[in-house]
Design a protein around this motif. Structure first.
Motif, PDB file in Angstrom:
ATOM      1  N   GLU A 116      56.560  40.789  86.549  1.00 18.64           N
ATOM      2  CA  GLU A 116      56.445  40.236  87.902  1.00 18.64           C
ATOM      3  C   GLU A 116      57.630  39.355  88.299  1.00 18.64           C
ATOM      4  N   ALA A 117      58.724  39.441  87.571  1.00 16.99           N
ATOM      5  CA  ALA A 117      59.862  38.546  87.808  1.00 16.99           C
ATOM      6  C   ALA A 117      60.393  38.652  89.241  1.00 16.99           C
ATOM      7  N   ALA A 118      60.540  39.866  89.744  1.00 19.89           N
ATOM      8  CA  ALA A 118      61.112  40.033  91.086  1.00 19.89           C
ATOM      9  C   ALA A 118      60.213  39.393  92.146  1.00 19.89           C
ATOM     10  N   ALA A 119      58.909  39.586  92.037  1.00 23.73           N
ATOM     11  CA  ALA A 119      57.980  39.006  93.006  1.00 23.73           C
ATOM     12  C   ALA A 119      57.970  37.482  92.904  1.00 23.73           C
ATOM     13  N   TRP A 120      57.994  36.950  91.678  1.00 25.83           N
ATOM     14  CA  TRP A 120      58.014  35.492  91.505  1.00 25.83           C
ATOM     15  C   TRP A 120      59.291  34.906  92.093  1.00 25.83           C
ATOM     16  N   ARG A 121      60.433  35.516  91.789  1.00 21.57           N
ATOM     17  CA  ARG A 121      61.702  35.018  92.315  1.00 21.57           C
ATOM     18  C   ARG A 121      61.761  35.117  93.845  1.00 21.57           C
ATOM     19  N   GLU A 122      61.147  36.144  94.410  1.00 23.84           N
ATOM     20  CA  GLU A 122      61.092  36.270  95.866  1.00 23.84           C
ATOM     21  C   GLU A 122      60.285  35.124  96.474  1.00 23.84           C
ATOM     22  N   GLY A 123      59.185  34.749  95.838  1.00 22.75           N
ATOM     23  CA  GLY A 123      58.393  33.615  96.310  1.00 22.75           C
ATOM     24  C   GLY A 123      59.177  32.317  96.269  1.00 22.75           C
ATOM     25  N   ILE A 124      59.945  32.128  95.210  1.00 25.80           N
ATOM     26  CA  ILE A 124      60.783  30.927  95.095  1.00 25.80           C
ATOM     27  C   ILE A 124      61.886  30.956  96.155  1.00 25.80           C
ATOM     28  N   ARG A 125      62.485  32.139  96.357  1.00 26.21           N
ATOM     29  CA  ARG A 125      63.558  32.266  97.359  1.00 26.21           C
ATOM     30  C   ARG A 125      63.030  31.940  98.756  1.00 26.21           C
ATOM     31  N   THR A 126      61.855  32.437  99.096  1.00 28.31           N
ATOM     32  CA  THR A 126      61.262  32.172 100.402  1.00 28.31           C
ATOM     33  C   THR A 126      60.997  30.678 100.588  1.00 28.31           C
ATOM     34  N   LEU A 127      60.452  30.067  99.565  1.00 30.57           N
ATOM     35  CA  LEU A 127      60.198  28.627  99.594  1.00 30.57           C
ATOM     36  C   LEU A 127      61.504  27.862  99.785  1.00 30.57           C
ATOM     37  N   ARG A 128      62.536  28.258  99.052  1.00 27.66           N
ATOM     38  CA  ARG A 128      63.841  27.596  99.141  1.00 27.66           C
ATOM     39  C   ARG A 128      64.433  27.725 100.545  1.00 27.66           C
ATOM     40  N   GLU A 129      64.298  28.902 101.147  1.00 25.96           N
ATOM     41  CA  GLU A 129      64.848  29.123 102.489  1.00 25.96           C
ATOM     42  C   GLU A 129      64.216  28.184 103.517  1.00 25.96           C
ATOM     43  N   VAL A 130      62.905  28.003 103.439  1.00 28.28           N
ATOM     44  CA  VAL A 130      62.214  27.094 104.364  1.00 28.28           C
ATOM     45  C   VAL A 130      62.753  25.676 104.186  1.00 28.28           C
ATOM     46  N   LEU A 131      62.864  25.253 102.933  1.00 27.57           N
ATOM     47  CA  LEU A 131      63.336  23.892 102.643  1.00 27.57           C
ATOM     48  C   LEU A 131      64.794  23.699 103.059  1.00 27.57           C
ATOM     49  N   ALA A 132      65.629  24.692 102.782  1.00 32.66           N
ATOM     50  CA  ALA A 132      67.051  24.591 103.129  1.00 32.66           C
ATOM     51  C   ALA A 132      67.239  24.551 104.642  1.00 32.66           C
ATOM     52  N   ALA A 133      66.498  25.368 105.363  1.00 29.28           N
ATOM     53  CA  ALA A 133      66.606  25.369 106.827  1.00 29.28           C
ATOM     54  C   ALA A 133      66.161  24.026 107.396  1.00 29.28           C
ATOM     55  N   ALA A 134      65.081  23.483 106.863  1.00 28.51           N
ATOM     56  CA  ALA A 134      64.606  22.179 107.343  1.00 28.51           C
ATOM     57  C   ALA A 134      65.568  21.070 106.964  1.00 28.51           C
ATOM     58  N   SER A 135      66.214  21.199 105.801  1.00 27.33           N
ATOM     59  CA  SER A 135      67.197  20.195 105.369  1.00 27.33           C
ATOM     60  C   SER A 135      68.406  20.185 106.284  1.00 27.33           C
ATOM     61  N   SER A 136      68.901  21.369 106.649  1.00 24.07           N
ATOM     62  CA  SER A 136      70.082  21.409 107.506  1.00 24.07           C
ATOM     63  C   SER A 136      69.731  21.029 108.938  1.00 24.07           C
ATOM     64  N   ALA A 137      68.504  21.241 109.343  1.00 25.87           N
ATOM     65  CA  ALA A 137      68.083  20.824 110.689  1.00 25.87           C
ATOM     66  C   ALA A 137      68.038  19.309 110.793  1.00 25.87           C
ATOM     67  N   GLU A 138      67.782  18.646 109.676  1.00 26.84           N
ATOM     68  CA  GLU A 138      67.695  17.175 109.637  1.00 26.84           C
ATOM     69  C   GLU A 138      69.060  16.533 109.427  1.00 26.84           C
ATOM     70  N   ALA A 139      70.057  17.329 109.023  1.00 31.38           N
ATOM     71  CA  ALA A 139      71.369  16.765 108.729  1.00 31.38           C
ATOM     72  C   ALA A 139      72.029  16.234 109.998  1.00 31.38           C
ATOM     73  N   PRO A 140      72.672  15.061 109.915  1.00 34.44           N
ATOM     74  CA  PRO A 140      73.350  14.528 111.097  1.00 34.44           C
ATOM     75  C   PRO A 140      74.550  15.377 111.475  1.00 34.44           C
ATOM     76  N   VAL A 141      74.787  15.480 112.752  1.00 33.96           N
ATOM     77  CA  VAL A 141      75.928  16.249 113.258  1.00 33.96           C
ATOM     78  C   VAL A 141      77.128  15.315 113.325  1.00 33.96           C
ATOM     79  N   ALA A 142      78.234  15.734 112.713  1.00 28.97           N
ATOM     80  CA  ALA A 142      79.446  14.910 112.705  1.00 28.97           C
ATOM     81  C   ALA A 142      80.106  14.938 114.090  1.00 28.97           C
ATOM     82  N   ASP A 143      80.696  13.820 114.452  1.00 31.32           N
ATOM     83  CA  ASP A 143      81.434  13.760 115.717  1.00 31.32           C
ATOM     84  C   ASP A 143      82.710  14.567 115.595  1.00 31.32           C
ATOM     85  N   ALA A 144      83.072  15.249 116.671  1.00 34.69           N
ATOM     86  CA  ALA A 144      84.284  16.066 116.655  1.00 34.69           C
ATOM     87  C   ALA A 144      85.503  15.242 116.891  1.00 34.69           C
TER      88      ALA A 144
END
Length: 144
Positions: A116-144
């Motif tokens: 079941e390695a592929a299915a388990w890793r897919e579950g972890i990848r999906t979880l990571r994507e949600v967290l990474a997207a939320a992390s970058s949404a919270e990141a401050p935007v640098a001034d240009a």
């Protein structure tokens, strides 16, 4: 470790971890999640499977509070509500998941030896994507 499915809470260690969250005072639950994530991130050598599954469960609970995160509906997840969590846990959860699937992780090795390695890793990848997207949404935007 008793494991009965590939879900983030479908093993004895994750279920016990969630039981510990239920037993803790609401104000202590975030610290318990942070501790589980930090343990995985700071593991310099071999990461034991029990600590890895706790980090995965903690990451799933953090992700549940992110935009696009799946609610925790497992009978083995916490019965008591998890209070609103600090956004700073999101990148920590990403780092913990990266460590869980890396080399020198007993949990990754155990799943790689299963069918079941592929299915388990897919579950972890999906979880990571949600967290990474939320992390970058919270990141401050640098001034240009």
């Amino acid at each position: 470790m008793g494991t009965w499915d590939i879900g983030h809470f479908d093993n004895d260690s994750a279920a016990d971890f969630c039981g510990g969250l239920d037993d803790a005072a609401p104000g202590e639950r975030e610290a318990l999640l942070r501790s589980a994530l930090l343990y995985a991130v700071r593991a310099e050598e071999f990461l034991d499977s029990d600590e890895a599954v706790e980090a995965v469960a903690a990451a799933a609970l953090v992700a549940a509070q992110c935009p696009g995160g799946a609610a925790v509906t497992s009978a083995y997840g916490p019965k008591e509500p998890v209070p609103p969590l600090s956004a700073e846990l999101r990148p920590l959860a990403v780092a913990a998941l990266d460590r869980v699937v890396a080399e020198e992780s007993e949990l990754a090795e155990l799943w790689d030896e299963s069918g079941e390695a592929a299915a388990w890793r897919e579950g972890i990848r999906t979880l990571r994507e949600v967290l990474a997207a939320a992390s970058s949404a919270e990141a401050p935007v640098a001034d240009a």
